[in-house]
Design an enzyme around this catalytic site. Structure first.
Site, PDB file in Angstrom:
ATOM      1  N   ARG A  69      -5.168 -14.403   8.482  1.00 31.20           N
ATOM      2  CA  ARG A  69      -5.523 -13.171   7.765  1.00 31.20           C
ATOM      3  C   ARG A  69      -7.041 -13.099   7.621  1.00 31.20           C
ATOM      4  O   ARG A  69      -7.660 -14.003   7.074  1.00 31.20           O
ATOM      5  CB  ARG A  69      -4.864 -13.171   6.391  1.00 31.20           C
ATOM      6  CG  ARG A  69      -5.179 -11.920   5.595  1.00 31.20           C
ATOM      7  CD  ARG A  69      -4.587 -11.983   4.204  1.00 31.20           C
ATOM      8  NE  ARG A  69      -3.159 -11.741   4.226  1.00 31.20           N
ATOM      9  CZ  ARG A  69      -2.359 -11.970   3.174  1.00 31.20           C
ATOM     10  NH1 ARG A  69      -2.860 -12.456   2.057  1.00 31.20           N
ATOM     11  NH2 ARG A  69      -1.064 -11.715   3.244  1.00 31.20           N
ATOM     12  N   ARG A 183      -4.060 -16.848  -9.892  1.00 29.71           N
ATOM     13  CA  ARG A 183      -3.155 -16.115  -8.989  1.00 29.71           C
ATOM     14  C   ARG A 183      -4.011 -15.244  -8.093  1.00 29.71           C
ATOM     15  O   ARG A 183      -5.224 -15.147  -8.254  1.00 29.71           O
ATOM     16  CB  ARG A 183      -2.224 -15.257  -9.858  1.00 29.71           C
ATOM     17  CG  ARG A 183      -0.892 -14.862  -9.226  1.00 29.71           C
ATOM     18  CD  ARG A 183       0.009 -16.042  -9.003  1.00 29.71           C
ATOM     19  NE  ARG A 183       1.380 -15.643  -8.704  1.00 29.71           N
ATOM     20  CZ  ARG A 183       1.848 -15.357  -7.492  1.00 29.71           C
ATOM     21  NH1 ARG A 183       1.058 -15.376  -6.442  1.00 29.71           N
ATOM     22  NH2 ARG A 183       3.121 -15.047  -7.328  1.00 29.71           N
ATOM     23  N   LYS A 184      -3.357 -14.528  -7.162  1.00 31.92           N
ATOM     24  CA  LYS A 184      -4.098 -13.596  -6.307  1.00 31.92           C
ATOM     25  C   LYS A 184      -4.747 -12.494  -7.142  1.00 31.92           C
ATOM     26  O   LYS A 184      -4.345 -12.251  -8.300  1.00 31.92           O
ATOM     27  CB  LYS A 184      -3.166 -12.983  -5.264  1.00 31.92           C
ATOM     28  CG  LYS A 184      -2.163 -12.007  -5.855  1.00 31.92           C
ATOM     29  CD  LYS A 184      -1.164 -11.489  -4.823  1.00 31.92           C
ATOM     30  CE  LYS A 184      -1.780 -10.513  -3.842  1.00 31.92           C
ATOM     31  NZ  LYS A 184      -0.687  -9.758  -3.124  1.00 31.92           N
ATOM     32  N   GLY A 456      10.035  -5.717   2.918  1.00 33.84           N
ATOM     33  CA  GLY A 456      11.164  -6.581   3.220  1.00 33.84           C
ATOM     34  C   GLY A 456      11.756  -7.337   2.052  1.00 33.84           C
ATOM     35  O   GLY A 456      12.823  -7.940   2.168  1.00 33.84           O
ATOM     36  N   CYS A 461       4.840  -5.896  -0.611  1.00 35.49           N
ATOM     37  CA  CYS A 461       3.624  -5.795   0.209  1.00 35.49           C
ATOM     38  C   CYS A 461       3.519  -4.432   0.891  1.00 35.49           C
ATOM     39  O   CYS A 461       2.430  -3.944   1.161  1.00 35.49           O
ATOM     40  CB  CYS A 461       3.615  -6.883   1.264  1.00 35.49           C
ATOM     41  SG  CYS A 461       3.834  -8.534   0.586  1.00 35.49           S
ATOM     42  N   GLY A 462       4.663  -3.827   1.193  1.00 33.81           N
ATOM     43  CA  GLY A 462       4.670  -2.499   1.837  1.00 33.81           C
ATOM     44  C   GLY A 462       4.590  -1.366   0.831  1.00 33.81           C
ATOM     45  O   GLY A 462       4.711  -0.195   1.206  1.00 33.81           O
TER      46      GLY A 462
HETATM   47 FE1  SRM Z   1       1.771  -9.516   0.365  1.00 34.89          FE
HETATM   48  C1  SRM Z   1       2.911 -12.626  -0.249  1.00 34.89           C
HETATM   49  C2  SRM Z   1       2.058  -9.982   3.654  1.00 34.89           C
HETATM   50  C3  SRM Z   1      -0.157  -6.784   0.896  1.00 34.89           C
HETATM   51  C4  SRM Z   1       2.280  -8.587  -2.861  1.00 34.89           C
HETATM   52  N1  SRM Z   1       2.333 -11.074   1.502  1.00 34.89           N
HETATM   53  C5  SRM Z   1       2.735 -12.287   1.055  1.00 34.89           C
HETATM   54  C6  SRM Z   1       2.889 -13.267   2.194  1.00 34.89           C
HETATM   55  C7  SRM Z   1       1.605 -14.021   2.323  1.00 34.89           C
HETATM   56  C8  SRM Z   1       4.057 -14.230   1.975  1.00 34.89           C
HETATM   57  C9  SRM Z   1       4.133 -15.293   3.032  1.00 34.89           C
HETATM   58  O1  SRM Z   1       3.481 -16.329   2.904  1.00 34.89           O
HETATM   59  O2  SRM Z   1       4.864 -15.096   3.992  1.00 34.89           O
HETATM   60  C10 SRM Z   1       3.132 -12.287   3.372  1.00 34.89           C
HETATM   61  C11 SRM Z   1       2.689 -12.746   4.732  1.00 34.89           C
HETATM   62  C12 SRM Z   1       3.678 -12.275   5.769  1.00 34.89           C
HETATM   63  C13 SRM Z   1       3.098 -12.224   7.134  1.00 34.89           C
HETATM   64  O3  SRM Z   1       3.332 -13.145   7.931  1.00 34.89           O
HETATM   65  O4  SRM Z   1       2.448 -11.232   7.441  1.00 34.89           O
HETATM   66  C14 SRM Z   1       2.449 -11.036   2.834  1.00 34.89           C
HETATM   67  N2  SRM Z   1       0.982  -8.626   1.967  1.00 34.89           N
HETATM   68  C15 SRM Z   1       1.322  -8.908   3.253  1.00 34.89           C
HETATM   69  C16 SRM Z   1       0.783  -7.858   4.192  1.00 34.89           C
HETATM   70  C17 SRM Z   1       0.413  -8.412   5.567  1.00 34.89           C
HETATM   71  C18 SRM Z   1       1.819  -6.730   4.334  1.00 34.89           C
HETATM   72  C19 SRM Z   1       1.543  -5.795   5.484  1.00 34.89           C
HETATM   73  O5  SRM Z   1       2.352  -5.822   6.426  1.00 34.89           O
HETATM   74  O6  SRM Z   1       0.551  -5.081   5.475  1.00 34.89           O
HETATM   75  C20 SRM Z   1      -0.395  -7.325   3.351  1.00 34.89           C
HETATM   76  C21 SRM Z   1      -1.647  -8.131   3.564  1.00 34.89           C
HETATM   77  C22 SRM Z   1      -2.797  -7.569   2.779  1.00 34.89           C
HETATM   78  C23 SRM Z   1      -4.107  -8.245   3.084  1.00 34.89           C
HETATM   79  O7  SRM Z   1      -4.697  -7.888   4.107  1.00 34.89           O
HETATM   80  O8  SRM Z   1      -4.521  -9.104   2.307  1.00 34.89           O
HETATM   81  C24 SRM Z   1       0.147  -7.587   1.953  1.00 34.89           C
HETATM   82  N3  SRM Z   1       1.100  -8.001  -0.793  1.00 34.89           N
HETATM   83  C25 SRM Z   1       0.418  -6.916  -0.361  1.00 34.89           C
HETATM   84  C26 SRM Z   1       0.396  -5.915  -1.385  1.00 34.89           C
HETATM   85  C27 SRM Z   1      -0.158  -4.512  -1.258  1.00 34.89           C
HETATM   86  C28 SRM Z   1      -1.568  -4.338  -1.744  1.00 34.89           C
HETATM   87  O9  SRM Z   1      -2.287  -5.306  -1.979  1.00 34.89           O
HETATM   88  O10 SRM Z   1      -1.918  -3.186  -1.887  1.00 34.89           O
HETATM   89  C29 SRM Z   1       1.102  -6.431  -2.454  1.00 34.89           C
HETATM   90  C30 SRM Z   1       1.426  -5.723  -3.789  1.00 34.89           C
HETATM   91  C31 SRM Z   1       0.200  -5.551  -4.625  1.00 34.89           C
HETATM   92  C32 SRM Z   1      -0.136  -6.730  -5.461  1.00 34.89           C
HETATM   93  O11 SRM Z   1      -0.319  -7.826  -4.937  1.00 34.89           O
HETATM   94  O12 SRM Z   1      -0.228  -6.564  -6.679  1.00 34.89           O
HETATM   95  C33 SRM Z   1       1.535  -7.743  -2.071  1.00 34.89           C
HETATM   96  N4  SRM Z   1       2.437 -10.447  -1.279  1.00 34.89           N
HETATM   97  C34 SRM Z   1       2.643  -9.872  -2.504  1.00 34.89           C
HETATM   98  C35 SRM Z   1       3.273 -10.820  -3.368  1.00 34.89           C
HETATM   99  C36 SRM Z   1       3.662 -10.596  -4.848  1.00 34.89           C
HETATM  100  C37 SRM Z   1       2.494 -10.990  -5.721  1.00 34.89           C
HETATM  101  C38 SRM Z   1       2.883 -11.387  -7.118  1.00 34.89           C
HETATM  102  O13 SRM Z   1       2.040 -11.276  -8.013  1.00 34.89           O
HETATM  103  O14 SRM Z   1       4.006 -11.857  -7.326  1.00 34.89           O
HETATM  104  C39 SRM Z   1       3.463 -11.990  -2.617  1.00 34.89           C
HETATM  105  C40 SRM Z   1       4.103 -13.297  -3.090  1.00 34.89           C
HETATM  106  C41 SRM Z   1       3.113 -14.166  -3.810  1.00 34.89           C
HETATM  107  O15 SRM Z   1       1.898 -13.960  -3.787  1.00 34.89           O
HETATM  108  O16 SRM Z   1       3.616 -15.103  -4.454  1.00 34.89           O
HETATM  109  C42 SRM Z   1       2.938 -11.725  -1.312  1.00 34.89           C
HETATM  110 FE1  SF4 Z   2       8.293  -9.594   1.270  1.00 36.47          FE
HETATM  111 FE2  SF4 Z   2       5.699  -9.218   1.634  1.00 36.47          FE
HETATM  112 FE3  SF4 Z   2       7.096 -10.698   3.330  1.00 36.47          FE
HETATM  113 FE4  SF4 Z   2       7.382  -8.047   3.287  1.00 36.47          FE
HETATM  114  S1  SF4 Z   2       5.559  -9.200   3.888  1.00 36.47           S
HETATM  115  S2  SF4 Z   2       9.015  -9.517   3.403  1.00 36.47           S
HETATM  116  S3  SF4 Z   2       7.244  -7.659   1.084  1.00 36.47           S
HETATM  117  S4  SF4 Z   2       6.640 -11.137   1.172  1.00 36.47           S
END
Ligand code: SRM
Ligand code: SF4
Length: 535
Positions: A69, A183-184, A456, A461-462
């Site tokens: 990333r 946290r993030k 998903g 994240c979506g």
């Molecule tokens: Fe996300 C975790 C993908 C935007 C909330 N997110 C993850 C992980 C890293 C989980 C993992 O290790 O597999 C996903 C990686 C999957 C992969 O292989 O791609 C993942 N998040 C994404 C992305 C790629 C979705 C997308 O297809 O665009 C986005 C990457 C953004 C970036 O460039 O940094 C992405 N994630 C978001 C957003 C949207 C936003 O930021 O506007 C959110 C909701 C907003 C927020 O965070 O408040 C989001 N992601 C989460 C969470 C829930 C956070 C929490 O507080 O519980 C997780 C799980 C965690 O962090 O424990 C997570």
């Molecule tokens: Fe769940 Fe984020 Fe993975 Fe999508 S990319 S399946 S919302 S953790």
């Protein structure tokens, strides 16, 4: 990454324990060692967690093929940088790909750990960094995708966002001051009128607002100050605490503070220091900034930020300047620079392959200035295309796949990664989302775009909560069997008066979803059935 092993309020969760043993950033010095060890022989905590501090994600779904990333401040990159990214994924053949993310960013797939030293060298050479992009760090900082191009913008966010990234990451080299947050943390700044960054879903957001002339505020110890200028002063109202998680989703709330652009950097630092030093490190499900604000109340939170700042914040301006509906930037638009245009290309669910990336880099160079922009809708903008080159640009074969005029459902489709690569996923998303939109566009006629977001799992994240129709993956039962399904969200409003949508229906099996969506589109979004073809 929900921590099931969370503990009592006063003890550290398991993530805090491994961070205390060794800071995540320490792996930066060990990349050569990891490369020669190989992924199977590596310490598991280094591999599965600490590598995320340098933007490298172990994928249990595709073991040995890592995801990287990047950081793309304000979603901007150059054609050279795009080529460097393309050359990295190219070496992995069919397994190499890239995704534009919902934070205006790029992720690369298929990466072998053996190649990391070379990859980091290539990034360094073109000024790219992936530092601090995962785990308990500040995510990519989002800004207006048309900053500096838009004739109606109030503030060009580009420099400010770059400055914040430079501060937080020590110009991409890593900054231990901010590598151990509870946290993030998400930051967004918008200088346009349409809230193109979804300010309300960030932990810290700055939205444009004018401070009226003569309005009183406070700076320094109790010292009253007045905006003595005769015209309103531009700055930002501050929002805090927005976030989505599996446990809870909240829109950001006003901090009741206004800052001039030159103070944004120090406010970011102050808020992050307060979060770093006081955020909960016991239960990861309750560690995002909003939980701290809940515990303290917004007044105390503001006072703590002011203490770190060393001065009082001025109260918020009575209204912000977000007064437009959100634009999607797909199509051709005039820039504020006479004779230049920006062209928004629709990238279906943000997925790119090496050839596409080389192609986009070439388009940006041949027709524009070499610059490429990304949007939170997972699309691309090529700016600075002169009027004289526009017609030829629009005949480029790549625009048949990455259209400037896609169908009205396609153009607003967003999807998270889903089961293909993400081990949290409860369903496959991207391919299913594309197939579903195609099927619905074949059945229905639309008069306006309908924003459908797939995610998903409940991590969101979506961003299904910002969509007209949000689809969140779940497991459900059908004919006595467990099958992939979705919970349906509706009512998300973006742009002016943004607010979050809520869940309206639970557990629709994916195989039964098409007729459900068809009905929703007919009843709520002005869609009409196509006439059956006459033979
Ligand atoms: Fe996300 C975790 C993908 C935007 C909330 N997110 C993850 C992980 C890293 C989980 C993992 O290790 O597999 C996903 C990686 C999957 C992969 O292989 O791609 C993942 N998040 C994404 C992305 C790629 C979705 C997308 O297809 O665009 C986005 C990457 C953004 C970036 O460039 O940094 C992405 N994630 C978001 C957003 C949207 C936003 O930021 O506007 C959110 C909701 C907003 C927020 O965070 O408040 C989001 N992601 C989460 C969470 C829930 C956070 C929490 O507080 O519980 C997780 C799980 C965690 O962090 O424990 C997570
Ligand atoms: Fe769940 Fe984020 Fe993975 Fe999508 S990319 S399946 S919302 S953790």
């Amino acid at each position: 990454m929900t921590d099931t092993a969370t503990t009592t309020k006063n003890s550290l969760n398991k993530f805090e324990k491994f961070k205390a043993e060794k800071d995540g950033l320490a792996v930066k010095e060990e990349i050569e060692k990891f490369a020669s060890l190989g992924w199977e022989a590596m310490d598991e905590t280094d591999r599965d967690h600490r590598l995320k501090w340098v933007g490298v994600f172990f994928r249990p779904v595709t073991p040995g093929k890592f995801m990287m990333r990047m950081r793309m401040p304000n979603g901007i990159l150059t054609s050279n940088q795009m080529r460097a990214l393309a050359s990295v994924v190219q070496r992995y053949g069919d397994e190499g790909s890239a995704d534009i993310t919902t934070r205006q960013n790029i992720q690369l797939r298929g990466i072998s750990i053996e190649d990391l030293p070379d990859i980091f060298n290539r990034f360094h050479a073109v000024g790219l960094t992936s530092i601090q992009s995962g785990m308990d760090n500040i995510r990519n900082i989002t800004g207006d995708p048309v900053a500096g191009l838009d004739g109606d913008e109030l503030y060009d966010t580009r420099d400010l966002i770059q400055q914040i990234q430079d501060m937080l990451t020590n110009k991409g080299e890593g900054n231990p001051e901010f590598t151990n947050l509870p946290r993030k943390f998400n930051i967004a700044i918008t200088g346009g009128r349409d809230n193109s960054v979804h300010a309300e879903i960030n932990d810290l957001a700055f939205v444009p607002a004018f401070k009226e002339a003569g309005v009183q505020g406070c700076r320094g110890a109790g010292e009253e100050v007045t905006n003595s200028s005769s015209s309103p002063t531009f700055g930002f109202n501050i929002l805090v605490g927005g976030f989505f998680s599996a446990k809870r989703c909240e829109a950001a709330i006003p901090l009741n503070a206004w800052v001039a652009p030159e103070d944004v950097l120090s406010v970011c630092r102050a808020v992050l220091e307060v979060f770093r030093d006081h955020g909960s490190r016991a239960n990861r499900l309750k560690s995002r900034l909003m939980w701290l604000i809940d515990e303290w109340g917004i007044e105390k939170f503001r006072q703590e930020v002011e203490k770190r700042l060393g001065k009082s914040l001025l109260p918020a301006a009575p209204k912000d300047e977000i007064d437009w509906e959100k634009r999607d930037h797909i199509g051709v638009y005039k820039q504020k620079q006479p004779g230049l245009n920006y062209v928004g290309l629709h990238i279906p669910v943000g997925r790119l392959y090496a050839e596409d990336m080389f192609g986009i880099a070439n388009l940006a160079e041949v027709y524009g200035s070499g610059e490429i922009r990304l949007t939170v809708e997972q699309n691309i903008i090529i700016p600075n295309v002169p009027d004289s080159r526009l017609a030829t640009f629009l005949t480029e074969p790549l625009l048949e796949r990455f259209s400037i005029d896609p169908g009205l459902l396609s153009r607003s489709l967003v999807s998270c990664t889903g089961a293909q690569f993400c081990n949290f996923a409860l369903i496959e998303t991207k391919n299913r989302a594309l197939a579903m939109i195609k099927a619905l566009e074949a059945e229905l006629i639309f008069t306006r775009p309908v924003r459908i977001h797939w995610t998903g799992c409940p991590n969101s994240c979506g961003q299904p909560q910002v969509a007209d129709i949000g689809l969140m993956g779940t497991k459900t039962r059908k004919d006595g069997k467990t099958v992939e399904g979705v919970d349906i969200y509706m009512g998300g409003k973006v742009g002016k008066d943004a607010h979050l949508g809520t869940c309206v229906t639970k557990g629709i099996p994916c195989e039964d979803l098409q007729p459900v969506l068809r009905e929703l589109l007919l009843e709520n979004f002005g869609a009409r059935l196509r006439e059956p073809a006459t033979v």
